[in-house]
Design an enzyme around this catalytic site. Structure first.
Site, mmCIF file in Angstrom:
data_model
loop_
_atom_site.group_PDB
_atom_site.id
_atom_site.type_symbol
_atom_site.label_atom_id
_atom_site.label_comp_id
_atom_site.label_asym_id
_atom_site.label_seq_id
_atom_site.Cartn_x
_atom_site.Cartn_y
_atom_site.Cartn_z
ATOM 1 N N GLU A 54 -6.626 -34.620 -11.608
ATOM 2 C CA GLU A 54 -6.406 -33.188 -11.847
ATOM 3 C C GLU A 54 -6.571 -32.954 -13.330
ATOM 4 O O GLU A 54 -5.936 -33.636 -14.142
ATOM 5 C CB GLU A 54 -4.972 -32.801 -11.482
ATOM 6 C CG GLU A 54 -4.736 -32.518 -10.029
ATOM 7 C CD GLU A 54 -3.270 -32.157 -9.787
ATOM 8 O OE1 GLU A 54 -2.581 -31.725 -10.724
ATOM 9 O OE2 GLU A 54 -2.833 -32.342 -8.646
ATOM 10 N N ASP A 65 5.318 -23.911 -15.232
ATOM 11 C CA ASP A 65 5.378 -25.184 -15.939
ATOM 12 C C ASP A 65 6.611 -25.320 -16.807
ATOM 13 O O ASP A 65 7.067 -24.355 -17.431
ATOM 14 C CB ASP A 65 4.124 -25.370 -16.806
ATOM 15 C CG ASP A 65 2.923 -25.747 -15.954
ATOM 16 O OD1 ASP A 65 3.036 -26.744 -15.221
ATOM 17 O OD2 ASP A 65 1.912 -25.037 -16.013
#
Lengths: 283, 404
Positions: A54, A65
Site C-alpha cells: 500500500e 489517521d
C-alpha cells in the site's frame, strides 16, 4: 462489472493460498521523508518480504489517521509530493517489479481535483492495481468506485466493527481485490484489537464474501502480525513502519543512511512472523 | 423542469446532495452512525413532543424570539435603505450558535448518547455546546486549534467554567479545520457513546440540513416580525458566511421569494489578491472535505490551504454545501469583505448604535455600509446580527494598536 478477475492482486493471493500462508501488506507514505528516499524504501519492500504494497498519498486533512501518519503526510507534502509524482513513482516501481501488487491509499479530494477519468487512466498506465479511499463509503460509489472497477482497477473497501450484518452486503457489493478489515473503531496507529475479536470478525466476514481478507489498524510487531495471519489472508502494517522512518531521521527531519534499512529490517521481521504463523499452529 | 428551479427550499435530496454539493464522504466506521443519526433526526423532526420541548428551551432558556430592531441612527447615517438588525446576539451565550446546540442536545439525549464532542473556531460554538451540556448534565469535550486557543482565551475559560474539557489541537494548521479533523477522529474512536455536535451547516448529511432547520428559527421569526412592523416582506437580506449557519438560518425561509435580494458575506482577510483570506466561494473551487463536497480553498493537487480572517469564526477554508449550491444557482450573491472593512464597521456600529458586533457580523455590516446608500429609503434591509463582540475586544484592540 467488466473488470478482469485475474490481475496482480488475484494472482498474488492465489499464490499465497498455494503456499499455505497469509501475506504481509505494508504501508508507507510516498514522499516521506523525501521523494527519493520513499522510492528507495518502496523498491526494497518486495525483497524484504512485503507481499502486497500500500502506498500512501498524503492529504492535508487525514481525518482517519493517527498522529504518526498525520506527521508523515506533512513531511511528504513538505517534500513536494503530489498525486502526479506518486504515479511517477508507481511507474518507476513497475519498471523494476511486474508482479507485486500496488494499492494506493488516500483521501478522495486529491483524486477528485486531479479529475476522476484522467486519474483512472493515468493510474492504470502507471501500473497501479487498486485503490483504498478512506472517505468514499458505498453511499458515494458513483464518484470513483464504479468507474474505477469498470476500467480495471480494484476498489478495496474498508469494513469495520461498526459494519454490522445488515450493512455488510452493501459494503461488499462493489468491493474487488480484497476486503480490508479495520480491526478497531479508531484511527491508524491506535491500540490493537483482541485476537479473539479479530478471528470472530474474520469468521463473520467469510460468511459474506469469498474475497481475501486483510486485517489492519493496530498491528505493530511481528507477534501481532503473526496472530492476525492465523485467521486472516493478510496482515497490514502501517504506523509501525512509518514510525521506523521517523525514528531514523536526523535532527532536522532529513533522511539518513539508516532510513530505508530501518523500514526493510522491520518488514523482514514482520514477514518472518507472518510466514511462521500457520506453521506454529500445525506444530 | 431541467433548467428552471421550482423551489430553492426542497434540498437536499435523500442522499444529502444540493446539486453536486453535500453528500456523505466519511470513513466506513462513521457511516452506520450517520445513518442512525439520519433516522433519529427524521423521527424527531416530525414529532410534536420534540418540537414542543425545543420551543420551551428556546423561549425560556435561550430567550427567543430575538428582536427585529430598526437601526435608526445607522439608517440615517447611511442615508438609504431602512436597516433592521435581527438581534441574535441577544441570545443566551451571545450568538446564534445556541439555536442549533439546543436542538442537537435534545436529539443526542433521545438517541441515548452519553458523551458530547464538538469542534470550535472562535469558541462561540464551543461555549454554546458546553452550555447545553451543563444544562443537560452531559460530559463535553471541545476540540479547538492551538492557534485559536491563543486568540480566544476568554471563551476557553468560559468553556472550562461550564465544565467542558477543552482539547488543544496541534496538528495541521492548528485552527478550526484541524479541530474538526480531531473531533472526527474522536468520534471514530468512541462510536458507541458519543454524539458529535457539529456547529455549522457543513459535514456529512444530515448535518447541513439538520443544522439549517434548527437555525431557520431566525428567518421564521424575521418573517413574522417584519410583517408586523412593516406589513410586508423585506427587500434584501445580508448575513456573514463562515460555515454559513446563521446565514442559512436567515435566508432559508425567504429563498422562494423571488423579489428578495440575498447577500452572503465572506471574509476576504487581508484581501483576495493577497491569498490570505477565507473566501472559498469568491476564490476557491469544488472539493471534498469534512464529509461533504463544497467550495474549498485548495491548491492544484487538492491539498487544502489555510484560511485567514481576523474573525476566528470565519477562518475556515470551506463553506456549507447549500451555500455552494446557492452560489452556483445565483440565488444568493456572495461578496467579500476584508478585515479592515469589518473593523471599520465594528467601530461605526459601536458609536452609532451602542452595539459591539462580533467580528463575524461586522463583515455583514460592512457590506450593508456599502449597499444601503445605493438603495431608496423605502427599501427594507435585514441584517443578521448573529453575535456580540465582547469576545473580540482583545483582537480589535490589537488590530487598532491599542494596549489593554
Amino acid at each position: 462489472m467488466s473488470a478482469s478477475s485475474d490481475g496482480r492482486i488475484e494472482r498474488r493471493f492465489a499464490r499465497l493460498k498455494n503456499e499455505g500462508r497469509a501475506g504481509l501488506i505494508t504501508f508507507t507514505m510516498m514522499g516521506d521523508p523525501d521523494i527519493e528516499t520513499s522510492f528507495d524504501i518502496l523498491k526494497g519492500l518486495p525483497a524484504a518480504g512485503a507481499d502486497l504494497i500500500e502506498i500512501g498519498s498524503p492529504f492535508t486533512d487525514p481525518m482517519a489517521d493517527g498522529p504518526v501518519i498525520q506527521v508523515a503526510g506533512q513531511r511528504a507534502l513538505k517534500a513536494g509530493i503530489s498525486l502526479k509524482k506518486t504515479l511517477e513513482l508507481v511507474r518507476r516501481f513497475r519498471a523494476l517489479d511486474q508482479d507485486t501488487p500496488l494499492v494506493l491509499m488516500g483521501y478522495y479530494n486529491p483524486i477528485y481535483v486531479y479529475g476522476v477519468p484522467r486519474f483512472i487512466k493515468d493510474a492504470l498506465e502507471a501500473g497501479l492495481d487498486g485503490l483504498i479511499v478512506v472517505d468514499l463509503p458505498p453511499e458515494e460509489d458513483e464518484e470513483l468506485c464504479l468507474p474505477a472497477i469498470e476500467a480495471g482497477l480494484r476498489f478495496i473497501r474498508l469494513a469495520t466493527p461498526t459494519t454490522d450484518d445488515r450493512r455488510l452486503p452493501a459494503v461488499l457489493a462493489h468491493t474487488t481485490g480484497f476486503v480490508y478489515y479495520v480491526s478497531i473503531t479508531g484511527i491508524t496507529g491506535a491500540k490493537g484489537a483482541a485476537v479473539s475479536a479479530i478471528s470472530d470478525a474474520i469468521a463473520r466476514l467469510r460468511r459474506h464474501t469469498k474475497l481475501p481478507l486483510a486485517v489492519g489498524f493496530g498491528i505493530k510487531t511481528p507477534e501481532d502480525a503473526a496472530s492476525v495471519a492465523r485467521s486472516a489472508d493478510a496482515a497490514v502494517v502501517g504506523s509501525a513502519l512509518v514510525s521506523a522512518i521517523a525514528g531514523s531521521l536526523d535532527g532536522s527531519g532529513k533522511a539518513t543512511v539508516k532510513t530505508a534499512p530501518a523500514v526493510h529490517d522491520l518488514v523482514r521481521r514482520l514477514a518472518a512472523g507472518v510466514r511462521a504463523a500457520r506453521k506454529e499452529v500445525v506444530r | 423542469m431541467n433548467t428552471a428551479i421550482n423551489s430553492y427550499r426542497s434540498g437536499p435530496d435523500e442522499r444529502g446532495h444540493f446539486g453536486i454539493y453535500g453528500g456523505r464522504f466519511v470513513a466506513e466506521t462513521l457511516m452506520p452512525l450517520i445513518l442512525d443519526l439520519e433516522q433519529a433526526w427524521a423521527k424527531a423532526r416530525t414529532d410534536k413532543s420534540f418540537r414542543d420541548e425545543l420551543d420551551y428551551w428556546l423561549e425560556f432558556y435561550v430567550g427567543r424570539p430575538s428582536p427585529l430592531y430598526h437601526a435608526e441612527r445607522l439608517t440615517r447615517h447611511l442615508g438609504g435603505a431602512k436597516i433592521y438588525f435581527k438581534r441574535d446576539e441577544l441570545n443566551h451565550t451571545g450568538a446564534h450558535k445556541i439555536n442549533n446546540c439546543m436542538g442537537q442536545i435534545l436529539l443526542a439525549k433521545r438517541m441515548g448518547k452519553t458523551r458530547i464532542i464538538a469542534e470550535t473556531g472562535a469558541g462561540q460554538h464551543g461555549v454554546a455546546t458546553a452550555t447545553v451540556c451543563a444544562l443537560m448534565g452531559l460530559p463535553c469535550v471541545v476540540y479547538m486549534g492551538a492557534v485559536d486557543i491563543e486568540r480566544q482565551k476568554p471563551n476557553v475559560f468560559r468553556m472550562k467554567l461550564l465544565g467542558a474539557e477543552v482539547v488543544p489541537v496541534t496538528s495541521g494548521s492548528r485552527t478550526l479545520k484541524d479541530a474538526m479533523n480531531e473531533a472526527l477522529r474522536d468520534w471514530v474512536s468512541n462510536v458507541e457513546s458519543t454524539y458529535y455536535l457539529i456547529g455549522t451547516v457543513a459535514g456529512p448529511h444530515p448535518y447541513p440540513a439538520m443544522v439549517r432547520e434548527f437555525q431557520s428559527v431566525i428567518g421564521r421569526e424575521t418573517r413574522e416580525q417584519i410583517m408586523k412592523a412593516e406589513g410586508r416582506l423585506p427587500d434584501s437580506l445580508v448575513a456573514c458566511v463562515g460555515g454559513g449557519s446563521n446565514a442559512i438560518g436567515l435566508f432559508h425561509p425567504f429563498l422562494d421569494e423571488p423579489n428578495i435580494k440575498i447577500y452572503g458575506v465572506e471574509a476576504a482577510g487581508h484581501g483576495i489578491e493577497t491569498g490570505q483570506h477565507a473566501a472559498s466561494l469568491t476564490a476557491g473551487s469544488p472539493g471534498v472535505l469534512h464529509g461533504n463536497r463544497t467550495y474549498l480553498l485548495q491548491d492544484s493537487d487538492g491539498q487544502v490551504i489555510e484560511a485567514h480572517s481576523i474573525s476566528a469564526g470565519l477562518d475556515y477554508p470551506g463553506i456549507g454545501p447549500e451555500h455552494a449550491w446557492l452560489n452556483d444557482t445565483k440565488r444568493v450573491s456572495y461578496v467579500p469583505i476584508t478585515d479592515k472593512e469589518a473593523l471599520e464597521a465594528f467601530k461605526l456600529c459601536a458609536r452609532l448604535e451602542g452595539i459591539l458586533p462580533a467580528l463575524e457580523p461586522a463583515h455583514a455590516l460592512a457590506h450593508v455600509v456599502k449597499l444601503a446608500p445605493t438603495l431608496p429609503k423605502d427599501h427594507l434591509l435585514v441584517m443578521n446580527m448573529c453575535g456580540r463582540g465582547d469576545k473580540d475586544i482583545f483582537t480589535v484592540a490589537d488590530a487598532l494598536g491599542v494596549g489593554m
